[in-house]
Write a protein that holds these residues in place. Structure first.
Motif, PDB file in Angstrom:
ATOM      1  N   GLY A 186     -13.157 -26.717 -22.337  1.00  0.00           N
ATOM      2  CA  GLY A 186     -12.167 -26.112 -23.226  1.00  0.00           C
ATOM      3  C   GLY A 186     -12.069 -24.611 -23.031  1.00  0.00           C
ATOM      4  O   GLY A 186     -10.959 -24.041 -23.039  1.00  0.00           O
ATOM      5  N   VAL A 187     -13.200 -23.956 -22.863  1.00  0.00           N
ATOM      6  CA  VAL A 187     -13.201 -22.509 -22.621  1.00  0.00           C
ATOM      7  C   VAL A 187     -12.483 -22.196 -21.314  1.00  0.00           C
ATOM      8  O   VAL A 187     -11.647 -21.289 -21.238  1.00  0.00           O
ATOM      9  N   GLN A 188     -12.798 -22.959 -20.276  1.00  0.00           N
ATOM     10  CA  GLN A 188     -12.182 -22.710 -18.983  1.00  0.00           C
ATOM     11  C   GLN A 188     -10.689 -23.027 -18.997  1.00  0.00           C
ATOM     12  O   GLN A 188      -9.903 -22.346 -18.328  1.00  0.00           O
ATOM     13  N   VAL A 189     -10.285 -24.025 -19.765  1.00  0.00           N
ATOM     14  CA  VAL A 189      -8.863 -24.366 -19.870  1.00  0.00           C
ATOM     15  C   VAL A 189      -8.072 -23.198 -20.425  1.00  0.00           C
ATOM     16  O   VAL A 189      -7.006 -22.838 -19.903  1.00  0.00           O
ATOM     17  N   THR A 190      -8.549 -22.596 -21.511  1.00  0.00           N
ATOM     18  CA  THR A 190      -7.813 -21.482 -22.113  1.00  0.00           C
ATOM     19  C   THR A 190      -7.706 -20.304 -21.147  1.00  0.00           C
ATOM     20  O   THR A 190      -6.630 -19.694 -21.018  1.00  0.00           O
ATOM     21  N   THR A 191      -8.789 -19.993 -20.445  1.00  0.00           N
ATOM     22  CA  THR A 191      -8.749 -18.894 -19.483  1.00  0.00           C
ATOM     23  C   THR A 191      -7.821 -19.225 -18.317  1.00  0.00           C
ATOM     24  O   THR A 191      -7.057 -18.371 -17.850  1.00  0.00           O
ATOM     25  N   SER A 192      -7.866 -20.465 -17.860  1.00  0.00           N
ATOM     26  CA  SER A 192      -7.016 -20.878 -16.740  1.00  0.00           C
ATOM     27  C   SER A 192      -5.543 -20.892 -17.116  1.00  0.00           C
ATOM     28  O   SER A 192      -4.680 -20.694 -16.254  1.00  0.00           O
ATOM     29  N   MET A 193      -5.245 -21.133 -18.384  1.00  0.00           N
ATOM     30  CA  MET A 193      -3.856 -21.094 -18.830  1.00  0.00           C
ATOM     31  C   MET A 193      -3.261 -19.705 -18.611  1.00  0.00           C
ATOM     32  O   MET A 193      -2.120 -19.563 -18.149  1.00  0.00           O
ATOM     33  N   GLY A 194      -4.033 -18.671 -18.951  1.00  0.00           N
ATOM     34  CA  GLY A 194      -3.563 -17.314 -18.708  1.00  0.00           C
ATOM     35  C   GLY A 194      -3.340 -17.065 -17.226  1.00  0.00           C
ATOM     36  O   GLY A 194      -2.328 -16.464 -16.827  1.00  0.00           O
ATOM     37  N   GLY A 195      -4.274 -17.523 -16.402  1.00  0.00           N
ATOM     38  CA  GLY A 195      -4.123 -17.364 -14.962  1.00  0.00           C
ATOM     39  C   GLY A 195      -2.932 -18.129 -14.413  1.00  0.00           C
ATOM     40  O   GLY A 195      -2.248 -17.662 -13.495  1.00  0.00           O
ATOM     41  N   ALA A 196      -2.661 -19.303 -14.981  1.00  0.00           N
ATOM     42  CA  ALA A 196      -1.524 -20.112 -14.531  1.00  0.00           C
ATOM     43  C   ALA A 196      -0.196 -19.436 -14.870  1.00  0.00           C
ATOM     44  O   ALA A 196       0.744 -19.456 -14.071  1.00  0.00           O
ATOM     45  N   ILE A 197      -0.120 -18.839 -16.067  1.00  0.00           N
ATOM     46  CA  ILE A 197       1.100 -18.118 -16.447  1.00  0.00           C
ATOM     47  C   ILE A 197       1.325 -16.930 -15.521  1.00  0.00           C
ATOM     48  O   ILE A 197       2.450 -16.651 -15.081  1.00  0.00           O
ATOM     49  N   ILE A 244       1.309 -10.374 -23.167  1.00  0.00           N
ATOM     50  CA  ILE A 244       0.951 -11.047 -24.425  1.00  0.00           C
ATOM     51  C   ILE A 244       0.378 -12.431 -24.142  1.00  0.00           C
ATOM     52  O   ILE A 244      -0.649 -12.828 -24.714  1.00  0.00           O
ATOM     53  N   ALA A 245       1.043 -13.192 -23.260  1.00  0.00           N
ATOM     54  CA  ALA A 245       0.602 -14.559 -22.981  1.00  0.00           C
ATOM     55  C   ALA A 245      -0.775 -14.580 -22.328  1.00  0.00           C
ATOM     56  O   ALA A 245      -1.666 -15.322 -22.749  1.00  0.00           O
ATOM     57  N   VAL A 246      -0.958 -13.762 -21.301  1.00  0.00           N
ATOM     58  CA  VAL A 246      -2.239 -13.749 -20.587  1.00  0.00           C
ATOM     59  C   VAL A 246      -3.349 -13.229 -21.490  1.00  0.00           C
ATOM     60  O   VAL A 246      -4.453 -13.790 -21.533  1.00  0.00           O
ATOM     61  N   MET A 247      -3.068 -12.169 -22.238  1.00  0.00           N
ATOM     62  CA  MET A 247      -4.079 -11.617 -23.146  1.00  0.00           C
ATOM     63  C   MET A 247      -4.450 -12.623 -24.225  1.00  0.00           C
ATOM     64  O   MET A 247      -5.626 -12.770 -24.580  1.00  0.00           O
ATOM     65  N   GLY A 248      -3.448 -13.333 -24.753  1.00  0.00           N
ATOM     66  CA  GLY A 248      -3.718 -14.316 -25.803  1.00  0.00           C
ATOM     67  C   GLY A 248      -4.677 -15.406 -25.337  1.00  0.00           C
ATOM     68  O   GLY A 248      -5.659 -15.708 -26.030  1.00  0.00           O
ATOM     69  N   PHE A 249      -4.419 -15.979 -24.177  1.00  0.00           N
ATOM     70  CA  PHE A 249      -5.295 -17.048 -23.677  1.00  0.00           C
ATOM     71  C   PHE A 249      -6.680 -16.512 -23.300  1.00  0.00           C
ATOM     72  O   PHE A 249      -7.689 -17.181 -23.530  1.00  0.00           O
ATOM     73  N   ASN A 250      -6.741 -15.309 -22.732  1.00  0.00           N
ATOM     74  CA  ASN A 250      -8.045 -14.741 -22.373  1.00  0.00           C
ATOM     75  C   ASN A 250      -8.879 -14.420 -23.613  1.00  0.00           C
ATOM     76  O   ASN A 250     -10.092 -14.661 -23.633  1.00  0.00           O
ATOM     77  N   LEU A 251      -8.246 -13.865 -24.643  1.00  0.00           N
ATOM     78  CA  LEU A 251      -8.970 -13.570 -25.879  1.00  0.00           C
ATOM     79  C   LEU A 251      -9.469 -14.843 -26.541  1.00  0.00           C
ATOM     80  O   LEU A 251     -10.598 -14.899 -27.045  1.00  0.00           O
ATOM     81  N   LEU A 252      -8.623 -15.876 -26.535  1.00  0.00           N
ATOM     82  CA  LEU A 252      -9.042 -17.149 -27.120  1.00  0.00           C
ATOM     83  C   LEU A 252     -10.213 -17.731 -26.347  1.00  0.00           C
ATOM     84  O   LEU A 252     -11.185 -18.228 -26.941  1.00  0.00           O
ATOM     85  N   GLY A 253     -10.159 -17.672 -25.026  1.00  0.00           N
ATOM     86  CA  GLY A 253     -11.261 -18.170 -24.217  1.00  0.00           C
ATOM     87  C   GLY A 253     -12.549 -17.401 -24.455  1.00  0.00           C
ATOM     88  O   GLY A 253     -13.629 -17.995 -24.555  1.00  0.00           O
TER      89      GLY A 253
END
Length: 261
Positions: A186-197, A244-253
């Motif tokens: 789950g942690v890696q998914v949130t971080t990877s979402m930012g990278g995917a965007i 905003i999108a990348v920061m949001g997913f990285n902060l959540l991760g």
């Protein structure tokens, strides 16, 4: 906890924009009005208009739908394929395991964007092929993560106890090992979402992702760079959306990772 709240808020904003873009944006994202081109931000066009008189806010809103669609699909496919291969390799620990991880290491050696460019150049441009390209460079990441966890899990007491009580290989793997790995995934998914965007935006910026006239944040940045002297506000808004999108997913991760420690 602050990271989770801040990241979750930013992600909720992007999701809300995507829903608005899917249901009813303020203006049509491809609706042109040359007479109103390069209008600065105003009450009728909150973020101004582009070179074709299209409403920038509406295009940003609709672009958020494409960004989330590609990133969710890419990361989801990467998790499904990568975690499955990693679980098989970590559980079997034989020749097949070595072959799988050798392939994963080979893919992992390529820089992500370079690998995505190679794949899209081979398959062709468009959001579907961009999704596949981003998914492919996510596969080795999740495979290595799951592989390392399954190897660790062989030594866990509850896994040894399951074997002692006669649990079969499938039960041990799917009931005891894989569920225990989900928090890490789950942690890696949130971080990877930012990278995917970020990767989707980069591909669209290069003309390999979402194709015009449909909007994407990267594509809007590419268009805006040609009109900096005429509309200096134009590139600011898609750049801020990517941030905003990348920061949001990285902060959540980061927040989820802190909770597990």
């Amino acid at each position: 906890m602050k990271s989770i709240v801040t990241g979750g808020t930013l992600i909720a904003l992007i999701i809300l924009m995507a829903l608005i873009g899917w249901i009813h944006p303020p203006y049509g994202p491809t609706e042109m009005n040359i007479a109103e081109k390069f209008q600065p931000p105003s009450l009728s066009h909150w973020l101004g208009t582009d070179q074709y008189g299209r409403d920038i806010l509406s295009r940003l809103i609709v672009a958020s739908h494409y960004a989330l669609m590609v990133s969710i699909g890419a990361v989801g496919l990467g998790v499904l394929v990568g975690a499955s291969l990693g679980a098989i390799a970590g559980y079997t620990r034989n020749g097949i395991s070595r072959i799988i991880m050798l392939i994963m290491d080979g893919l992992f050696a390529f820089p992500n964007l370079l690998l995505a460019l190679m794949i899209v150049s081979t398959l062709g441009v468009g959001e579907t092929n961009a999704l596949l390209a981003i998914a492919i460079f996510n596969v080795p990441l999740f495979a290595r993560l799951m592989y390392s966890f399954i190897l660790e899990a062989h030594a866990y007491g509850y896994v040894k106890a399951a074997y002692t009580y006669g649990a079969g290989p499938a039960r041990v793997l799917f009931i005891h090992m894989i569920p225990a790995a989900l928090p890490r995934l789950g942690v890696q998914v949130t971080t990877s979402m930012g990278g995917a965007i970020l990767a989707e935006s980069a591909l669209s910026f290069l003309g390999l992702g979402v194709q015009p006239p449909f909007p994407s944040w990267g594509g809007m940045l590419d268009e805006a760079q040609h009109y900096l002297s005429v509309a200096p506000w134009y590139p600011v808004f898609p750049g801020v959306m990517i941030l905003i999108a990348v920061m949001g997913f990285n902060l959540l991760g980061d927040g989820l990772r802190d909770l597990q420690q």
